[in-house]
Design a protein around this motif. Sequence first.
Motif, PDB file in Angstrom:
ATOM      1  N   ALA A   3      68.101 -11.120  99.643  1.00  0.00           N
ATOM      2  CA  ALA A   3      67.919 -12.009  98.527  1.00  0.00           C
ATOM      3  C   ALA A   3      66.540 -12.684  98.384  1.00  0.00           C
ATOM      4  CB  ALA A   3      68.766 -13.301  98.827  1.00  0.00           C
ATOM      5  N   ARG A   4      65.711 -12.598  99.389  1.00  0.00           N
ATOM      6  CA  ARG A   4      64.389 -13.043  99.727  1.00  0.00           C
ATOM      7  C   ARG A   4      63.497 -12.086  98.985  1.00  0.00           C
ATOM      8  NH1 ARG A   4      62.943 -16.978 103.677  1.00  0.00           N
ATOM      9  NH2 ARG A   4      60.905 -15.619 104.061  1.00  0.00           N
ATOM     10  N   LEU A   5      64.056 -10.879  98.921  1.00  0.00           N
ATOM     11  CA  LEU A   5      63.105  -9.606  98.599  1.00  0.00           C
ATOM     12  C   LEU A   5      63.275 -10.048  96.868  1.00  0.00           C
ATOM     13  CD1 LEU A   5      61.381  -7.204  98.305  1.00  0.00           C
ATOM     14  CD2 LEU A   5      63.324  -5.823  98.813  1.00  0.00           C
ATOM     15  N   ARG A   6      64.372  -9.986  96.429  1.00  0.00           N
ATOM     16  CA  ARG A   6      64.794 -10.059  94.862  1.00  0.00           C
ATOM     17  C   ARG A   6      63.794 -11.381  94.172  1.00  0.00           C
ATOM     18  NH1 ARG A   6      69.101  -7.032  93.426  1.00  0.00           N
ATOM     19  NH2 ARG A   6      70.712  -6.446  95.157  1.00  0.00           N
ATOM     20  N   ARG A   7      64.076 -12.426  95.114  1.00  0.00           N
ATOM     21  CA  ARG A   7      63.297 -13.758  94.717  1.00  0.00           C
ATOM     22  C   ARG A   7      61.885 -13.609  94.551  1.00  0.00           C
ATOM     23  NH1 ARG A   7      67.090 -16.296  97.989  1.00  0.00           N
ATOM     24  NH2 ARG A   7      65.486 -16.756  99.822  1.00  0.00           N
ATOM     25  N   PHE A   8      61.476 -12.756  95.436  1.00  0.00           N
ATOM     26  CA  PHE A   8      59.905 -12.314  95.872  1.00  0.00           C
ATOM     27  C   PHE A   8      59.414 -11.728  94.304  1.00  0.00           C
ATOM     28  CE2 PHE A   8      56.041 -10.542  97.570  1.00  0.00           C
ATOM     29  CZ  PHE A   8      55.286 -11.418  97.946  1.00  0.00           C
ATOM     30  N   VAL A   9      60.267 -10.420  94.243  1.00  0.00           N
ATOM     31  CA  VAL A   9      60.015  -9.845  92.960  1.00  0.00           C
ATOM     32  C   VAL A   9      59.801 -10.539  91.643  1.00  0.00           C
ATOM     33  CG1 VAL A   9      60.776  -7.907  91.635  1.00  0.00           C
ATOM     34  CG2 VAL A   9      60.721  -7.735  94.186  1.00  0.00           C
ATOM     35  N   HIS A  30      54.212 -14.562  87.868  1.00  0.00           N
ATOM     36  CA  HIS A  30      52.799 -14.696  88.203  1.00  0.00           C
ATOM     37  C   HIS A  30      51.824 -13.650  87.598  1.00  0.00           C
ATOM     38  CE1 HIS A  30      54.443 -17.692  91.071  1.00  0.00           C
ATOM     39  NE2 HIS A  30      53.361 -18.166  91.180  1.00  0.00           N
ATOM     40  N   GLY A  31      52.254 -12.919  86.875  1.00  0.00           N
ATOM     41  CA  GLY A  31      51.545 -11.538  86.576  1.00  0.00           C
ATOM     42  C   GLY A  31      50.850 -10.767  87.553  1.00  0.00           C
ATOM     43  N   LYS A  32      51.910 -10.575  88.695  1.00  0.00           N
ATOM     44  CA  LYS A  32      51.158  -9.884  89.852  1.00  0.00           C
ATOM     45  C   LYS A  32      52.284  -8.709  90.118  1.00  0.00           C
ATOM     46  CE  LYS A  32      48.863 -13.594  92.157  1.00  0.00           C
ATOM     47  NZ  LYS A  32      48.680 -14.472  93.128  1.00  0.00           N
ATOM     48  N   LEU A  33      53.104  -8.227  89.429  1.00  0.00           N
ATOM     49  CA  LEU A  33      53.900  -7.337  89.724  1.00  0.00           C
ATOM     50  C   LEU A  33      53.378  -5.909  88.947  1.00  0.00           C
ATOM     51  CD1 LEU A  33      56.551  -6.919  91.143  1.00  0.00           C
ATOM     52  CD2 LEU A  33      57.695  -6.832  88.879  1.00  0.00           C
ATOM     53  N   VAL A  34      52.597  -5.895  87.809  1.00  0.00           N
ATOM     54  CA  VAL A  34      51.916  -4.603  87.145  1.00  0.00           C
ATOM     55  C   VAL A  34      50.781  -4.942  86.820  1.00  0.00           C
ATOM     56  CG1 VAL A  34      54.412  -3.922  86.279  1.00  0.00           C
ATOM     57  CG2 VAL A  34      52.769  -5.286  84.715  1.00  0.00           C
ATOM     58  N   ILE A  86      56.832  -5.012  82.892  1.00  0.00           N
ATOM     59  CA  ILE A  86      57.306  -5.963  84.170  1.00  0.00           C
ATOM     60  C   ILE A  86      58.732  -5.494  84.049  1.00  0.00           C
ATOM     61  CG2 ILE A  86      57.840  -8.190  84.527  1.00  0.00           C
ATOM     62  CD1 ILE A  86      55.061  -8.990  83.380  1.00  0.00           C
ATOM     63  N   VAL A  87      59.433  -5.593  82.910  1.00  0.00           N
ATOM     64  CA  VAL A  87      61.139  -5.404  82.906  1.00  0.00           C
ATOM     65  C   VAL A  87      61.401  -4.241  83.631  1.00  0.00           C
ATOM     66  CG1 VAL A  87      63.149  -4.994  81.441  1.00  0.00           C
ATOM     67  CG2 VAL A  87      61.540  -7.060  81.058  1.00  0.00           C
ATOM     68  N   ALA A  88      60.514  -2.996  83.401  1.00  0.00           N
ATOM     69  CA  ALA A  88      61.026  -1.886  83.803  1.00  0.00           C
ATOM     70  C   ALA A  88      60.742  -1.700  85.324  1.00  0.00           C
ATOM     71  CB  ALA A  88      59.998  -0.691  83.012  1.00  0.00           C
ATOM     72  N   LYS A  89      59.579  -2.200  85.725  1.00  0.00           N
ATOM     73  CA  LYS A  89      59.360  -2.293  87.355  1.00  0.00           C
ATOM     74  C   LYS A  89      60.413  -3.420  87.969  1.00  0.00           C
ATOM     75  CE  LYS A  89      56.345  -0.780  89.265  1.00  0.00           C
ATOM     76  NZ  LYS A  89      56.438   0.487  90.057  1.00  0.00           N
ATOM     77  N   VAL A  90      60.703  -4.654  87.312  1.00  0.00           N
ATOM     78  CA  VAL A  90      61.736  -5.177  87.920  1.00  0.00           C
ATOM     79  C   VAL A  90      63.152  -4.282  87.951  1.00  0.00           C
ATOM     80  CG1 VAL A  90      63.218  -7.072  87.723  1.00  0.00           C
ATOM     81  CG2 VAL A  90      60.848  -7.469  87.324  1.00  0.00           C
ATOM     82  N   ASP A  91      63.606  -3.549  86.821  1.00  0.00           N
ATOM     83  CA  ASP A  91      64.540  -2.841  87.111  1.00  0.00           C
ATOM     84  C   ASP A  91      64.779  -1.887  88.149  1.00  0.00           C
ATOM     85  OD1 ASP A  91      65.895  -4.158  84.885  1.00  0.00           O
ATOM     86  OD2 ASP A  91      65.267  -2.671  83.548  1.00  0.00           O
ATOM     87  N   GLU A  92      63.527  -1.215  88.322  1.00  0.00           N
ATOM     88  CA  GLU A  92      63.247  -0.241  89.387  1.00  0.00           C
ATOM     89  C   GLU A  92      63.239  -0.957  90.703  1.00  0.00           C
ATOM     90  OE1 GLU A  92      59.692   1.925  91.587  1.00  0.00           O
ATOM     91  OE2 GLU A  92      59.311   1.232  89.550  1.00  0.00           O
ATOM     92  N   LEU A  93      62.851  -1.931  91.085  1.00  0.00           N
ATOM     93  CA  LEU A  93      62.859  -2.586  92.249  1.00  0.00           C
ATOM     94  C   LEU A  93      64.277  -3.249  92.660  1.00  0.00           C
ATOM     95  CD1 LEU A  93      59.192  -4.266  92.400  1.00  0.00           C
ATOM     96  CD2 LEU A  93      60.232  -2.243  93.532  1.00  0.00           C
ATOM     97  N   MET A  94      64.821  -3.861  91.506  1.00  0.00           N
ATOM     98  CA  MET A  94      66.213  -4.379  91.704  1.00  0.00           C
ATOM     99  C   MET A  94      67.214  -3.337  92.066  1.00  0.00           C
ATOM    100  SD  MET A  94      65.818  -7.491  91.888  1.00  0.00           S
ATOM    101  CE  MET A  94      64.822  -8.799  91.233  1.00  0.00           C
TER     102      MET A  94
END
Length: 577
Positions: free
Chosen positions: A21-27, A33-37, A243-251
Amino acid sequence: MNAERLLEVYEQISEAPDAIARLRRFVLGLAMHGKLVEQDSGDEPASVLLNQIAAEKARLIKSGEIRKPRELTNGEELEPPFEIPVSWQWCRLDVIGAIIGGGTPSAGDPNNFSKPGEGIPWLTPADLGGYRDLSISRGARDLTEKGLASSSATMMPSGTVLFTSRAPIGYVAIAANPISTNQGFKSIVPYVAECSRFIALAMRTFAPEIDARAPGTTFKEVSGKIVAGVAFPLPPLPEQHRIVAKVDELMALCDRLEEARKTREETRDKLTTASLARLTAPDTMPEDFPAHAAFALDALPALTTRPDQIKTLRQTILNLAVRGKLVEQNPADEPASDLLEKAKEDIAEYGQANGVRPAKVDKIRGFPFDVPFGWAWTRLASIFRVVTDGDHQPPPRSDAGVAFLTIGNVSGGTLEFDGCRRVPQEYFDALPRYRTPSAGDLLYTVVGATFGRPVVVDDHEPFCVQRHIAILKPSSEMSLPFLGLLMASPFVYSQAKEALTGAAQPTLTLRPLRNFMLPIPPLTEQHRIVAKVDALMALCNRLAAALTTTETTRTRLLEALLHEALEPEARALEAAE
C-alpha cells in the motif's frame, strides 16, 4: 524509474507494515510531483493544453452539449501545495472538467428502477466498495427513464471520472459508457477527454486530503465546492500519457508483489499452524512431544512476522500448560485427587463461616482429553469457594465513595480504577463479603464481546463490581497463578463461548460457569507449570519487541529503498549539491 531495481530490493522490505500500500501511494505521489517519468522538451507546455481546455469548454457550452457549470469559486487565489516541473501548470480542478453531482429517485416507486442491463446505468458508492478495476459500466441497479427524469441524477459521458463524496469518500473509477450516479458522488467530466486517466490517478492520490477537508465525524461528506477547488497539477498531454503508462506498469508490478507476499504468508501460516498443532494433537505420543516442541521453538522466530502470530504462540503455550505437556510429571507429587479433597473441605468451611450454600454441579461423564497420571478432572465450582457475580441492580452514585467497576474497567486484563464510577460507602457495607472482590480473587468477564477474560485481583482499595463480572474466590489449596493461566487458556475460553446465551448481548450465566470442566495437576506441578509459562511468555515478549524493532527498521529501509529505486535523479541532484 527502475522497476527491475525495485524487484531486487523488494525482498528486503516486503515484510514492512503495509509495504505494498505504501509503495502504491509512493508511486502516485511521484506521478503527481512530475518525478515518475522524464519531461520531454518537445512537448507543448501545459499552458497550451489549458487554452485548448478553455476553448473546448466554450464549444461544449455553446453547442448545448453541456450546461454552463455553476461558479464554485469565491475568487480566492490558488496556492500551489508543492513544486512541479516548469512545463506543468497549476489550476483548479473545475478548470479542466465539470463537477457533477447525482441524485436518487423515490425508492417507493418501483417504476423508477430496473434490473442491471435493462435501463440507464446508475451507481452508488456501494457499487465501488471492493471494486478493483478502473473502468465500470454499471452498478447493482439501473434507472428507468422516469427515474432519471424524476431525480437530480445526470447522464454523464464515457470517460467521466467518478469520485465518491460520501459513505465513503475517495472511491475512484472511470465510466466505460454513459452513466449516472446517486448523490454520493462528485464526478468530473473532463473538457478534453484524453485527460480522463490522469485525472483519475490524481483523484486517487488526493483522496485522503479531500477526505480530511470534509466536515462531520460520524457522517462525512465533501461538497462540490471542495472538489472543484482541488489544486490540480496539470502536465502536458503527452506526458500525461507517459505517466499513466508508467503507473499502469508499476501497479501491475505491485499486484505481482502482493500476490507473492500473500502466497508467502499463507505458506508461513500453514507451517506455523502445523508446527503448533502437533504439540496438542490427540495422537501425539509423549515420546514424540520433545522433538515437536524443539522444532516449533526453533522455527518460530523465523516464522513469526506479525503480532497476531505472537498471540497464537501465547495461546498455544497456555494450551500445552493445561494439557500437561509443558513440564515433566513427578511420580512423587501428591496426586490431584488428594488436592481436590482438601479443596472440598476448605470450600465447605468457608461456606459455613460465610453463609454460602455449596454450588450444585453436574456429574462428570467423560473427559474432553486425556491428562497425565496424577492429574484429575473436576468442575470449576469444586476448586472455588464462591462463584458469584456483582449487583444486578444499578447502584446509587457517590462522588467520593467506594469504587464500582464495570466490564470496561477489567476487559483489558488489568483493573482500571482511574475515573471509575463510585458508590456510597453504606451501599458497599451492605453487600455480603463474598460478593465483594478481595486480593487473591479472580474476576471473569461474562457479558458482551469481552467475555471470558480473567483478571487476578491484587491488593487494592475496597471495590465492588457490576453483574457483568463474575467473582471467583479460589480455594486456598490451589495455586492462584495457575488458576489465572487456566482460566485464560483457549480450552476454558471455548467452554465460555459455547455456553453463551442471547444474541443482542451474549451472556455467560453462573450455572454453566460453575460447571466448566477443568484439568487439575498436583500442586507442586502447578508451580512448575507457572514457572515454565512465565519463562515462555517472557520469550514471547522478546519476540514481540524484536518484531517491533524489525518493523521499524523495515519501514525505514522501505522509505530509503523506494527513493533509491524510484527517484534516482533526486539522489543525483542531492549528491551534486
